[in-house]
Design an enzyme around this catalytic site. Structure first.
Site, PDB file in Angstrom:
ATOM      1  N   TYR A 157      41.205  10.541  49.453  1.00  0.00           N
ATOM      2  CA  TYR A 157      40.397  11.580  48.790  1.00  0.00           C
ATOM      3  C   TYR A 157      39.632  12.430  49.813  1.00  0.00           C
ATOM      4  CZ  TYR A 157      36.956  13.263  45.288  1.00  0.00           C
ATOM      5  OH  TYR A 157      36.156  14.023  44.466  1.00  0.00           O
ATOM      6  N   LYS A 161      39.989  16.409  50.286  1.00  0.00           N
ATOM      7  CA  LYS A 161      38.852  17.317  50.087  1.00  0.00           C
ATOM      8  C   LYS A 161      38.513  18.086  51.359  1.00  0.00           C
ATOM      9  CE  LYS A 161      37.900  16.728  45.716  1.00  0.00           C
ATOM     10  NZ  LYS A 161      38.419  17.755  44.777  1.00  0.00           N
TER      11      LYS A 161
HETATM   12  P1  NAI Z   1      37.037  13.817  35.730  1.00  0.00           P
HETATM   13  O1  NAI Z   1      37.918  12.670  36.067  1.00  0.00           O
HETATM   14  O2  NAI Z   1      35.947  13.625  34.733  1.00  0.00           O
HETATM   15  O3  NAI Z   1      37.927  15.059  35.245  1.00  0.00           O
HETATM   16  C1  NAI Z   1      39.075  15.448  35.959  1.00  0.00           C
HETATM   17  C2  NAI Z   1      40.035  16.148  35.015  1.00  0.00           C
HETATM   18  O4  NAI Z   1      41.196  16.535  35.783  1.00  0.00           O
HETATM   19  C3  NAI Z   1      40.528  15.246  33.870  1.00  0.00           C
HETATM   20  O5  NAI Z   1      40.393  15.918  32.632  1.00  0.00           O
HETATM   21  C4  NAI Z   1      41.976  14.987  34.233  1.00  0.00           C
HETATM   22  O6  NAI Z   1      42.834  14.802  33.099  1.00  0.00           O
HETATM   23  C5  NAI Z   1      42.346  16.248  35.012  1.00  0.00           C
HETATM   24  N1  NAI Z   1      43.502  16.036  35.879  1.00  0.00           N
HETATM   25  C6  NAI Z   1      43.761  14.996  36.699  1.00  0.00           C
HETATM   26  N2  NAI Z   1      44.949  15.132  37.290  1.00  0.00           N
HETATM   27  C7  NAI Z   1      45.476  16.306  36.847  1.00  0.00           C
HETATM   28  C8  NAI Z   1      46.701  16.987  37.082  1.00  0.00           C
HETATM   29  N3  NAI Z   1      47.641  16.490  37.905  1.00  0.00           N
HETATM   30  N4  NAI Z   1      46.906  18.168  36.451  1.00  0.00           N
HETATM   31  C9  NAI Z   1      45.984  18.667  35.609  1.00  0.00           C
HETATM   32  N5  NAI Z   1      44.807  18.070  35.330  1.00  0.00           N
HETATM   33  C10 NAI Z   1      44.558  16.887  35.941  1.00  0.00           C
HETATM   34  O7  NAI Z   1      36.468  14.316  37.138  1.00  0.00           O
HETATM   35  P2  NAI Z   1      35.187  15.216  37.535  1.00  0.00           P
HETATM   36  O8  NAI Z   1      34.155  14.297  38.021  1.00  0.00           O
HETATM   37  O9  NAI Z   1      34.883  16.190  36.482  1.00  0.00           O
HETATM   38  O10 NAI Z   1      35.781  15.956  38.813  1.00  0.00           O
HETATM   39  C11 NAI Z   1      36.278  17.278  38.795  1.00  0.00           C
HETATM   40  C12 NAI Z   1      36.551  17.725  40.232  1.00  0.00           C
HETATM   41  O11 NAI Z   1      35.353  17.632  40.988  1.00  0.00           O
HETATM   42  C13 NAI Z   1      37.596  16.862  40.950  1.00  0.00           C
HETATM   43  O12 NAI Z   1      38.359  17.657  41.813  1.00  0.00           O
HETATM   44  C14 NAI Z   1      36.714  15.918  41.738  1.00  0.00           C
HETATM   45  O13 NAI Z   1      37.404  15.387  42.842  1.00  0.00           O
HETATM   46  C15 NAI Z   1      35.577  16.827  42.134  1.00  0.00           C
HETATM   47  N6  NAI Z   1      34.336  16.183  42.504  1.00  0.00           N
HETATM   48  C16 NAI Z   1      33.664  15.349  41.642  1.00  0.00           C
HETATM   49  C17 NAI Z   1      32.462  14.759  42.019  1.00  0.00           C
HETATM   50  C18 NAI Z   1      31.699  13.867  41.121  1.00  0.00           C
HETATM   51  O14 NAI Z   1      30.708  13.252  41.609  1.00  0.00           O
HETATM   52  N7  NAI Z   1      32.039  13.691  39.862  1.00  0.00           N
HETATM   53  C19 NAI Z   1      31.898  15.021  43.355  1.00  0.00           C
HETATM   54  C20 NAI Z   1      32.679  15.902  44.169  1.00  0.00           C
HETATM   55  C21 NAI Z   1      33.845  16.459  43.746  1.00  0.00           C
END
Ligand code: NAI
Length: 259
Positions: A157, A161
């Site tokens: 990851y 990133k």
């Molecule tokens: P989450 O897991 O709640 O939501 C991620 C969404 O992406 C889900 O709805 C999932 O179905 C969708 N997804 C996954 N693989 C996919 C694919 N191949 N094609 C289309 N959709 C897909 O995650 P969250 O926390 O909302 O994270 C969103 C973004 O922010 C991600 O890129 C994550 O790495 C990044 N992020 C999150 C942090 C956190 O603390 N929650 C911190 C830093 C970055």
């Protein structure tokens, strides 16, 4: 409703069925944009789009797409262009974690994380920029992370990133001449299902884990999805028209691994 900041703009947010993506799609719609809620899960994407449209009186469409599969991405962007009338903003937000120490990390854990974050951002950006270049207007925001600075148990990851930050800078250099801004937002700890799952995997109740993490954050609390959404929208607005190729940390303090 009257003129709003994103009235007339057509926005794609990937991974928008829940979490940060959902809050971002909602925030754009609140300011008048037509949004495409793109996610793996067709039903969840559709439900989110319906709720967003009802809340803000804007057009919102739910589209199923795996961002790591080229044909699905090409079809998705074509469908957005057809149904919303074009593409002005792309937010590459879809993401997954497959954490493990390197000696326990499987090939599949590495490949999946690279494919969703890096290949996904590449495929979506390549497809969307065709529309943006033609109209000489566009905004791309990539969701990076404080994990790019290094995080134990996340070699996959963290690498993805950090890779998105290089992607952001290079794409900004290529697309600037077409009036397309490319930036990255690097969130710290944001309370979503992703971090709740991390808490449980580490043996903590999510609430206890949030409190523990809040103590390490300068501003004294963990982030919420809207904290990220607000920044993504600012970088996608014309007020940020002279900002490009930047990585902006949204982590409640200066950029550190812990955020
Ligand atoms: P989450 O897991 O709640 O939501 C991620 C969404 O992406 C889900 O709805 C999932 O179905 C969708 N997804 C996954 N693989 C996919 C694919 N191949 N094609 C289309 N959709 C897909 O995650 P969250 O926390 O909302 O994270 C969103 C973004 O922010 C991600 O890129 C994550 O790495 C990044 N992020 C999150 C942090 C956190 O603390 N929650 C911190 C830093 C970055």
């Amino acid at each position: 409703m009257g003129e709003r900041r994103f009235s007339g703009r057509r926005v794609i947010v990937t991974g928008a069925a829940r979490g940060i993506g959902r809050a971002t799609a909602d925030r754009f719609a609140e300011d008048g944009a037509a949004v495409a809620v793109v996610d793996l899960d067709a039903g969840a994407a559709q439900a989110a789009a319906e709720a967003i449209a009802a809340a803000h009186g804007t057009m919102a469409v739910g589209i199923a797409c795996d961002v790591s599969v080229r044909d699905q991405v090409e079809a998705m962007v074509a469908e957005v262009a057809r149904r919303l009338g074009g593409v002005d903003v792309l937010v590459n937000n879809a993401g997954v974690t497959r954490d493990n120490l390197i000696h326990k990390m499987e090939d599949e854990d590495w490949d999946l994380v690279m494919n969703v974050h890096l290949r996904g951002a590449f495929l979506c950006s390549r497809a969307a920029q065709r529309h943006m270049v033609e109209q000489r207007y566009g905004k791309i925001v990539n969701i990076s992370s404080t994990s790019a600075l290094g995080n134990r148990g996340q070699v996959n990851y963290s690498t993805a990133k950090a890779g998105l930050q290089g992607f952001t800078r290079s794409l900004a250099l290529e697309l600037g001449r077409f009036n397309i801004n490319v930036n990255a937002v690097a969130p710290g700890f944001i309370d979503t299902e992703m971090t709740q799952l991390t808490a449980r995997r580490l043996g903590h109740e999510p609430e206890a884990y949030r409190q523990m993490r809040a103590k390490t954050i300068a501003i004294g609390r963990v982030g919420v999805p809207r904290d990220v959404a607000n920044l993504v929208c600012f970088l996608s607005s014309d007020e940020a028209g002279f900002v490009s190729g930047q990585v902006v940390y949204a982590s409640g303090g200066p950029e550190t691994r812990r955020g």
